[in-house]
Design a protein around this motif. Structure first.
Motif, PDB file in Angstrom:
ATOM      1  N   LEU A   1       0.827  -1.209   0.000  1.00  0.00           N
ATOM      2  CA  LEU A   1       0.000   0.000   0.000  1.00  0.00           C
ATOM      3  C   LEU A   1       0.863   1.261   0.000  1.00  0.00           C
ATOM      4  O   LEU A   1       0.565   2.240  -0.698  1.00  0.00           O
ATOM      5  CB  LEU A   1      -0.928  -0.003   1.216  1.00  0.00           C
ATOM      6  CG  LEU A   1      -2.025  -1.075   1.234  1.00  0.00           C
ATOM      7  CD1 LEU A   1      -2.804  -1.001   2.530  1.00  0.00           C
ATOM      8  CD2 LEU A   1      -2.958  -0.911   0.037  1.00  0.00           C
ATOM      9  N   ILE A   2       1.939   1.228   0.784  1.00  0.00           N
ATOM     10  CA  ILE A   2       2.833   2.386   0.875  1.00  0.00           C
ATOM     11  C   ILE A   2       3.508   2.664  -0.462  1.00  0.00           C
ATOM     12  O   ILE A   2       3.550   3.809  -0.939  1.00  0.00           O
ATOM     13  CB  ILE A   2       3.885   2.167   1.975  1.00  0.00           C
ATOM     14  CG1 ILE A   2       3.238   2.339   3.347  1.00  0.00           C
ATOM     15  CG2 ILE A   2       5.061   3.135   1.822  1.00  0.00           C
ATOM     16  CD1 ILE A   2       4.154   2.028   4.508  1.00  0.00           C
ATOM     17  N   HIS A   3       4.033   1.619  -1.106  1.00  0.00           N
ATOM     18  CA  HIS A   3       4.735   1.818  -2.374  1.00  0.00           C
ATOM     19  C   HIS A   3       3.794   2.265  -3.485  1.00  0.00           C
ATOM     20  O   HIS A   3       4.143   3.125  -4.303  1.00  0.00           O
ATOM     21  CB  HIS A   3       5.461   0.543  -2.781  1.00  0.00           C
ATOM     22  CG  HIS A   3       6.607   0.201  -1.880  1.00  0.00           C
ATOM     23  ND1 HIS A   3       7.498   1.143  -1.410  1.00  0.00           N
ATOM     24  CD2 HIS A   3       7.004  -0.986  -1.340  1.00  0.00           C
ATOM     25  CE1 HIS A   3       8.385   0.560  -0.641  1.00  0.00           C
ATOM     26  NE2 HIS A   3       8.106  -0.729  -0.576  1.00  0.00           N
ATOM     27  N   LEU A   4       2.606   1.698  -3.524  1.00  0.00           N
ATOM     28  CA  LEU A   4       1.651   2.107  -4.556  1.00  0.00           C
ATOM     29  C   LEU A   4       1.169   3.543  -4.309  1.00  0.00           C
ATOM     30  O   LEU A   4       0.961   4.311  -5.251  1.00  0.00           O
ATOM     31  CB  LEU A   4       0.471   1.139  -4.595  1.00  0.00           C
ATOM     32  CG  LEU A   4       0.826  -0.274  -5.096  1.00  0.00           C
ATOM     33  CD1 LEU A   4      -0.393  -1.190  -5.017  1.00  0.00           C
ATOM     34  CD2 LEU A   4       1.359  -0.231  -6.517  1.00  0.00           C
ATOM     35  N   THR A   5       1.021   3.908  -3.039  1.00  0.00           N
ATOM     36  CA  THR A   5       0.673   5.296  -2.709  1.00  0.00           C
ATOM     37  C   THR A   5       1.807   6.230  -3.100  1.00  0.00           C
ATOM     38  O   THR A   5       1.573   7.306  -3.674  1.00  0.00           O
ATOM     39  CB  THR A   5       0.392   5.433  -1.197  1.00  0.00           C
ATOM     40  OG1 THR A   5      -0.686   4.568  -0.841  1.00  0.00           O
ATOM     41  CG2 THR A   5       0.033   6.875  -0.852  1.00  0.00           C
ATOM     42  N   GLY A   6       3.041   5.822  -2.796  1.00  0.00           N
ATOM     43  CA  GLY A   6       4.194   6.617  -3.185  1.00  0.00           C
ATOM     44  C   GLY A   6       4.290   6.784  -4.685  1.00  0.00           C
ATOM     45  O   GLY A   6       4.626   7.863  -5.195  1.00  0.00           O
ATOM     46  N   PHE A   7       3.997   5.722  -5.405  1.00  0.00           N
ATOM     47  CA  PHE A   7       4.002   5.776  -6.868  1.00  0.00           C
ATOM     48  C   PHE A   7       2.996   6.815  -7.371  1.00  0.00           C
ATOM     49  O   PHE A   7       3.316   7.640  -8.236  1.00  0.00           O
ATOM     50  CB  PHE A   7       3.655   4.396  -7.433  1.00  0.00           C
ATOM     51  CG  PHE A   7       3.656   4.323  -8.943  1.00  0.00           C
ATOM     52  CD1 PHE A   7       4.726   3.763  -9.610  1.00  0.00           C
ATOM     53  CD2 PHE A   7       2.596   4.814  -9.685  1.00  0.00           C
ATOM     54  CE1 PHE A   7       4.735   3.676 -11.000  1.00  0.00           C
ATOM     55  CE2 PHE A   7       2.591   4.753 -11.066  1.00  0.00           C
ATOM     56  CZ  PHE A   7       3.668   4.176 -11.728  1.00  0.00           C
ATOM     57  N   ILE A   8       1.780   6.759  -6.827  1.00  0.00           N
ATOM     58  CA  ILE A   8       0.723   7.686  -7.262  1.00  0.00           C
ATOM     59  C   ILE A   8       1.115   9.132  -6.972  1.00  0.00           C
ATOM     60  O   ILE A   8       0.961  10.022  -7.818  1.00  0.00           O
ATOM     61  CB  ILE A   8      -0.617   7.333  -6.570  1.00  0.00           C
ATOM     62  CG1 ILE A   8      -1.123   5.975  -7.077  1.00  0.00           C
ATOM     63  CG2 ILE A   8      -1.663   8.426  -6.831  1.00  0.00           C
ATOM     64  CD1 ILE A   8      -2.297   5.434  -6.289  1.00  0.00           C
ATOM     65  N   ILE A   9       1.630   9.384  -5.761  1.00  0.00           N
ATOM     66  CA  ILE A   9       2.055  10.738  -5.394  1.00  0.00           C
ATOM     67  C   ILE A   9       3.139  11.233  -6.339  1.00  0.00           C
ATOM     68  O   ILE A   9       3.099  12.372  -6.829  1.00  0.00           O
ATOM     69  CB  ILE A   9       2.560  10.768  -3.934  1.00  0.00           C
ATOM     70  CG1 ILE A   9       1.409  10.507  -2.967  1.00  0.00           C
ATOM     71  CG2 ILE A   9       3.214  12.122  -3.622  1.00  0.00           C
ATOM     72  CD1 ILE A   9       1.855  10.328  -1.523  1.00  0.00           C
ATOM     73  N   THR A  10       4.107  10.375  -6.626  1.00  0.00           N
ATOM     74  CA  THR A  10       5.213  10.749  -7.509  1.00  0.00           C
ATOM     75  C   THR A  10       4.701  11.004  -8.925  1.00  0.00           C
ATOM     76  O   THR A  10       5.119  11.963  -9.583  1.00  0.00           O
ATOM     77  CB  THR A  10       6.278   9.636  -7.533  1.00  0.00           C
ATOM     78  OG1 THR A  10       6.746   9.418  -6.206  1.00  0.00           O
ATOM     79  CG2 THR A  10       7.453  10.022  -8.421  1.00  0.00           C
ATOM     80  N   TYR A  11       3.807  10.169  -9.389  1.00  0.00           N
ATOM     81  CA  TYR A  11       3.270  10.315 -10.742  1.00  0.00           C
ATOM     82  C   TYR A  11       2.459  11.605 -10.884  1.00  0.00           C
ATOM     83  O   TYR A  11       2.547  12.294 -11.904  1.00  0.00           O
ATOM     84  CB  TYR A  11       2.395   9.109 -11.089  1.00  0.00           C
ATOM     85  CG  TYR A  11       1.752   9.197 -12.448  1.00  0.00           C
ATOM     86  CD1 TYR A  11       2.497   8.978 -13.605  1.00  0.00           C
ATOM     87  CD2 TYR A  11       0.400   9.498 -12.580  1.00  0.00           C
ATOM     88  CE1 TYR A  11       1.907   9.063 -14.859  1.00  0.00           C
ATOM     89  CE2 TYR A  11      -0.203   9.587 -13.822  1.00  0.00           C
ATOM     90  CZ  TYR A  11       0.554   9.361 -14.962  1.00  0.00           C
ATOM     91  OH  TYR A  11      -0.037   9.456 -16.201  1.00  0.00           O
ATOM     92  N   LEU A  12       1.698  11.954  -9.850  1.00  0.00           N
ATOM     93  CA  LEU A  12       0.814  13.110  -9.939  1.00  0.00           C
ATOM     94  C   LEU A  12       1.540  14.443  -9.807  1.00  0.00           C
ATOM     95  O   LEU A  12       1.192  15.416 -10.485  1.00  0.00           O
ATOM     96  CB  LEU A  12      -0.283  13.016  -8.876  1.00  0.00           C
ATOM     97  CG  LEU A  12      -1.314  11.895  -9.079  1.00  0.00           C
ATOM     98  CD1 LEU A  12      -2.311  11.876  -7.928  1.00  0.00           C
ATOM     99  CD2 LEU A  12      -2.038  12.050 -10.424  1.00  0.00           C
ATOM    100  N   ASN A  13       2.551  14.512  -8.918  1.00  0.00           N
ATOM    101  CA  ASN A  13       3.204  15.813  -8.723  1.00  0.00           C
ATOM    102  C   ASN A  13       4.681  15.834  -9.105  1.00  0.00           C
ATOM    103  O   ASN A  13       5.329  16.877  -9.002  1.00  0.00           O
ATOM    104  CB  ASN A  13       3.026  16.302  -7.276  1.00  0.00           C
ATOM    105  CG  ASN A  13       3.714  15.411  -6.259  1.00  0.00           C
ATOM    106  OD1 ASN A  13       4.652  14.680  -6.567  1.00  0.00           O
ATOM    107  ND2 ASN A  13       3.235  15.477  -5.026  1.00  0.00           N
ATOM    108  N   GLY A  14       5.226  14.688  -9.539  1.00  0.00           N
ATOM    109  CA  GLY A  14       6.606  14.657 -10.023  1.00  0.00           C
ATOM    110  C   GLY A  14       7.654  14.660  -8.933  1.00  0.00           C
ATOM    111  O   GLY A  14       8.846  14.564  -9.217  1.00  0.00           O
TER     112      GLY A  14
END
Length: 230
Positions: A18-31
């Protein structure tokens, strides 16, 4: 009661996913990958702290092989945090070093007779993180199709599938050498967009991604069928 590693790991991998997928989404959305990097330090820090009590009497607490794995982990997390500042060739070289270290730690563990279940899992989870990070970098830079996120994150998805629909047997159906070969091919394929033509890398990555998913799916479905026929 003593520390139960298996129960701890079952919870850890679910939370980690859950943490890694959340981190992925955050990184993808705001760079920005800083938050994800910090989360990686925390989740792996918890793992390393908890396994000390169950590791055998290895030199330097974790043993030489695990320290190589930890070095590889630090390289990968650092690359995650600073990848927007690096050029493609630099990213290629540093991730290649991480992959080479992946082979060295296993060799050292076998050579020094210090192979442990906890060290093997640490190595596997670092591999999974590296695949997801590489995929994130390429997706953000529009180098690969977004669908590759699915096979890249399937390690975590599979853990949740097993949690929701557990199997009586978790025996791998494919021989270890085949599974390892598929994983290495996927690692190397994800390096290609840094240095080769996008058409060539797309073809190889797509094939490797399909093979990764088939590897997981075959084990789950065959075990599921066997459990129902017993």
């Amino acid at each position: 009661m003593g520390f139960n590693f298996d129960k701890f790991y079952e919870r850890w991998i679910l939370i980690s996913g859950l943490i890694h997928l959340t981190g992925f989404i955050i990184t993808y959305l705001n760079g920005s990958s800083v938050i994800w990097s910090l989360l990686c330090v925390i989740i792996f820090g918890i793992y390393l702290f908890k396994i000390i009590s169950v590791l055998p009497n290895l030199p330097f607490i974790y043993g030489y092989a695990n320290w190589i794995s930890i070095l590889r982990l630090l390289i990968i997390i650092t690359l995650l945090g600073i990848f927007p500042l690096l050029k493609d060739l630099q990213l290629f070289l540093f991730f290649l070093i991480a992959i080479i270290l992946d082979g060295i730690d296993g060799f050292v563990a076998r050579k020094l007779n210090s192979v442990t279940k906890q060290g093997g899992i640490l190595d596997m989870e670092i591999d999974a993180l590296m695949v997801l990070i590489l995929t994130c970098i390429h997706v953000i830079n529009f180098k690969i199709s977004f669908w590759i996120v699915l096979p890249a994150s399937f390690r975590y998805i599979y853990a949740w599938i097993l949690y929701v629909h557990p199997l009586k047997s978790k025996k791998e159906m494919l021989p270890k050498i085949i599974r390892a070969t598929i994983a290495v091919c996927f690692f190397l394929a994800l390096l290609l967009p840094f240095v080769v033509n996008s058409l060539i890398s797309d073809i190889i990555i797509n094939i490797s991604g399909v093979l990764i998913m088939l590897s997981f799916a075959s084990s789950y479905l065959i075990n599921k069928i066997k459990s129902r026929t017993k």
